[in-house]
Design an enzyme around this catalytic site. Structure first.
Site, mmCIF file in Angstrom:
data_model
loop_
_atom_site.group_PDB
_atom_site.id
_atom_site.type_symbol
_atom_site.label_atom_id
_atom_site.label_comp_id
_atom_site.label_asym_id
_atom_site.label_seq_id
_atom_site.Cartn_x
_atom_site.Cartn_y
_atom_site.Cartn_z
ATOM 1 N N ALA A 20 0.820 -1.199 -0.068
ATOM 2 C CA ALA A 20 -0.143 0.074 -0.028
ATOM 3 C C ALA A 20 1.007 1.291 -0.008
ATOM 4 C CB ALA A 20 -0.935 -0.170 1.093
ATOM 5 N N CYS A 54 -6.122 -6.671 5.181
ATOM 6 C CA CYS A 54 -7.089 -6.504 5.947
ATOM 7 C C CYS A 54 -8.317 -7.660 5.330
ATOM 8 C CB CYS A 54 -7.723 -5.013 5.908
ATOM 9 S SG CYS A 54 -6.322 -4.002 6.614
ATOM 10 N N ASP A 296 3.201 0.510 7.669
ATOM 11 C CA ASP A 296 3.200 -0.124 8.917
ATOM 12 C C ASP A 296 4.582 -0.409 9.462
ATOM 13 O OD1 ASP A 296 0.482 -0.843 8.544
ATOM 14 O OD2 ASP A 296 1.015 -2.880 8.179
ATOM 15 N N ASN A 318 -2.089 3.821 3.075
ATOM 16 C CA ASN A 318 -2.191 4.583 1.651
ATOM 17 C C ASN A 318 -2.298 6.257 1.790
ATOM 18 O OD1 ASN A 318 -3.345 2.859 -0.632
ATOM 19 N ND2 ASN A 318 -4.293 1.727 1.211
ATOM 20 N N TYR A 439 -31.245 11.884 11.246
ATOM 21 C CA TYR A 439 -32.168 10.981 12.174
ATOM 22 C C TYR A 439 -33.300 10.732 11.122
ATOM 23 C CZ TYR A 439 -36.340 10.057 14.604
ATOM 24 O OH TYR A 439 -37.393 9.531 15.361
ATOM 25 N N TRP A 447 -32.166 10.637 19.713
ATOM 26 C CA TRP A 447 -30.570 10.846 20.309
ATOM 27 C C TRP A 447 -29.865 9.839 19.846
ATOM 28 C CZ3 TRP A 447 -28.901 15.237 22.475
ATOM 29 C CH2 TRP A 447 -29.620 16.359 22.702
ATOM 30 N N ARG A 455 -23.935 13.455 26.159
ATOM 31 C CA ARG A 455 -24.635 14.241 27.157
ATOM 32 C C ARG A 455 -24.435 13.864 28.571
ATOM 33 N NH1 ARG A 455 -30.922 14.174 25.827
ATOM 34 N NH2 ARG A 455 -30.967 15.714 27.631
#
Length: 464
Positions: A20, A54, A296, A318, A439, A447, A455
């Site tokens: 990569a 991966c 890596d 990458n 949402y 939420w 929160r």
């Protein structure tokens, strides 16, 4: 134009490593500088280039049909872009003073020196293979390269028994446990830590442990493997710890990786506390104007803790390659650092984290509060809503977000990206509560679970 003169006047870029970071750097440099200006020579000791390590567990497990699906660009495609890519050729030595590398053709054994004007080191990482009796027996597999993946698939196809032991319970360990379940194996995971996924805090790791056992995986924690036992035919038959033996027809090592920096160390290049090369923001090796490193084999800045870390991920590799290729090509780009985001799964369980764990925060001297909440992936009344647990750390007094961990079912894992952006931006948990997230009942409660955690964390900061 006289071709020999053109070769004499061109700069030469040498790249060590064809995956990569290395080939991204070579490709980007080629985009910016044509072959009449820049000669590019790349060395790769393996059989493949530009592939997704991966994806190997998913190839082994059958979700991906074959290795070709994991290859982004073949050697022939790189060569078509005027990159002199030399496969099955291993660099044995870097001579920094004379600006050259010594390489060996692994097929013929022939060695030669190649000079460079600019050098890119992208040697990757090597799997940790414990020095144990029997660890090299047939049936014991590491999983780092496509060759490793094919060897494991061949073993699974020809092994009569159906018992597998995975050594290690990090990302590779849990992903390989799933792959082996897909092949119909009885899977035991032997883990040195108190809980699987040491990248999580133990309380979140416990959720992973319970879920994996619910999938039929036998979890053995706080257990170090002492040896691999073999049968009369020399093949693996069991894995032994100090307390017990676990029968095994196949063993997969998923203990993790270390930076592959033996070449760099021998050349006197600077390494960090984790053994990775140290670079500046432009990915130049510190103290060396004409040498870059990425992937890596390097350490990177953790934007949350302010310290160097080694994180082996293709996303970083990458990006490093793009930054390096831009610099080699005469442009300017930087890689500012990471926040430590990672996501994985075992069967239908999604596991994600970003930022600092509790022990990370303590190690760098940060005072923090932590909260854990239970929520759902969708509105509770909407079909398919699944539970998830979110843990959040915030700095005491300032409320700066320090880290988030998520364990849940479908729809849980990628929510960590909200926190990754907030960490990169240096947001407080109070600021996060006002984030305008998407949402609708099929996607989230009113939420979002990450905002519920924010929160609760904000309230705890105010009270502290």
């Amino acid at each position: 134009m006289n071709m020999s003169r053109m070769r004499d006047t061109r700069e030469r870029l040498v790249v060590i490593g064809g995956d990569a970071a290395g080939m991204s750097a070579a490709s980007q440099a080629r985009r910016l500088r044509g072959p009449e200006e820049l000669e590019i020579v790349a060395f790769e000791r393996g059989h493949f280039t530009s592939y997704s390590a991966c994806g190997i567990p998913y190839w082994v497990g059958g979700e991906v049909s074959g290795p070709d699906q994991l290859i982004a660009r073949t050697p022939e495609e790189h060569r078509a872009r005027d990159i002199d890519l030399r496969m099955r050729t291993e660099v044995m030595e870097i001579d920094v003073d004379r600006q050259r590398v010594r390489a060996r053709d692994l097929e013929s054994g022939a060695e030669s020196w190649t000079s460079y004007d600019k050098l890119v080191i992208a040697t990757g990482a090597r799997p940790i293979r414990p020095d144990l009796p029997g660890v090299d027996a047939p049936g014991v597999h590491g999983v780092q390269t496509l060759d490793d993946g094919q060897a494991l698939i061949d073993t699974l196809a020809h092994t009569r028994g159906r018992k597998a032991v995975v050594v290690g319970a990090g990302y590779i360990g849990v992903e390989m446990a799933e792959a082996l379940i897909n092949h119909g194996y009885e899977v035991t995971v032997v883990n040195r830590g108190s809980e699987p996924m040491s990248t999580l805090d133990p309380d979140m790791g416990r959720l992973v442990h319970e879920a994996m056992e619910g999938l039929g995986i036998t979890m053995v924690d706080d257990a170090a493997v002492t040896k691999v036992l073999t049968g009369e035919d020399g093949r693996v038959r069991a894995v032994a710890t100090e307390r017990a033996e676990y029968p095994a027809d196949v063993v997969v090592l998923g203990i993790g990786v270390r930076p592959e920096t033996a070449l760099a160390k021998a050349a006197g290049l600077p390494l960090g506390a984790h053994g990775g090369l140290l670079t500046d923001l432009a990915m130049r090796v510190r103290g060396h104007e004409n040498i870059w490193a990425g992937g890596d084999c390097v350490e990177v800045l953790d934007l949350v803790s302010g310290q160097e870390r080694h994180i082996a991920l293709g996303t970083h590799a990458n990006k490093h390659g793009q930054v390096i290729g831009t610099g080699v090509g005469g442009g300017y780009a930087t890689f500012p650092g990471v926040v430590g985001t990672a996501v994985s799964k075992v069967c239908d369980l999604e596991i994600a984290r970003t930022g600092l764990r509790e022990k990370d925060a303590r190690r760098v001297g940060l005072q923090f509060v932590s909260v854990t909440i239970e929520s759902t992936s969708r509105a509770g009344y909407y079909p398919g809503a699944s539970p998830m647990t979110v843990k959040m750390l915030a700095e005491r007094r300032t409320g700066r977000l320090l880290g988030v961990q998520i364990v849940g079912r479908e729809g849980a894992g990628k929510r960590v990206d909200i926190a990754a952006v907030a960490l990169t931006a240096g947001m407080t948990v109070e600021q996060m509560t006002a984030l305008d997230l998407g949402y609708a009942p099929p996607f989230s409660p009113v939420w979002d679970p990450v905002l519920v955690a924010a929160r609760k964390a904000a309230a705890k900061v105010r009270a502290s």
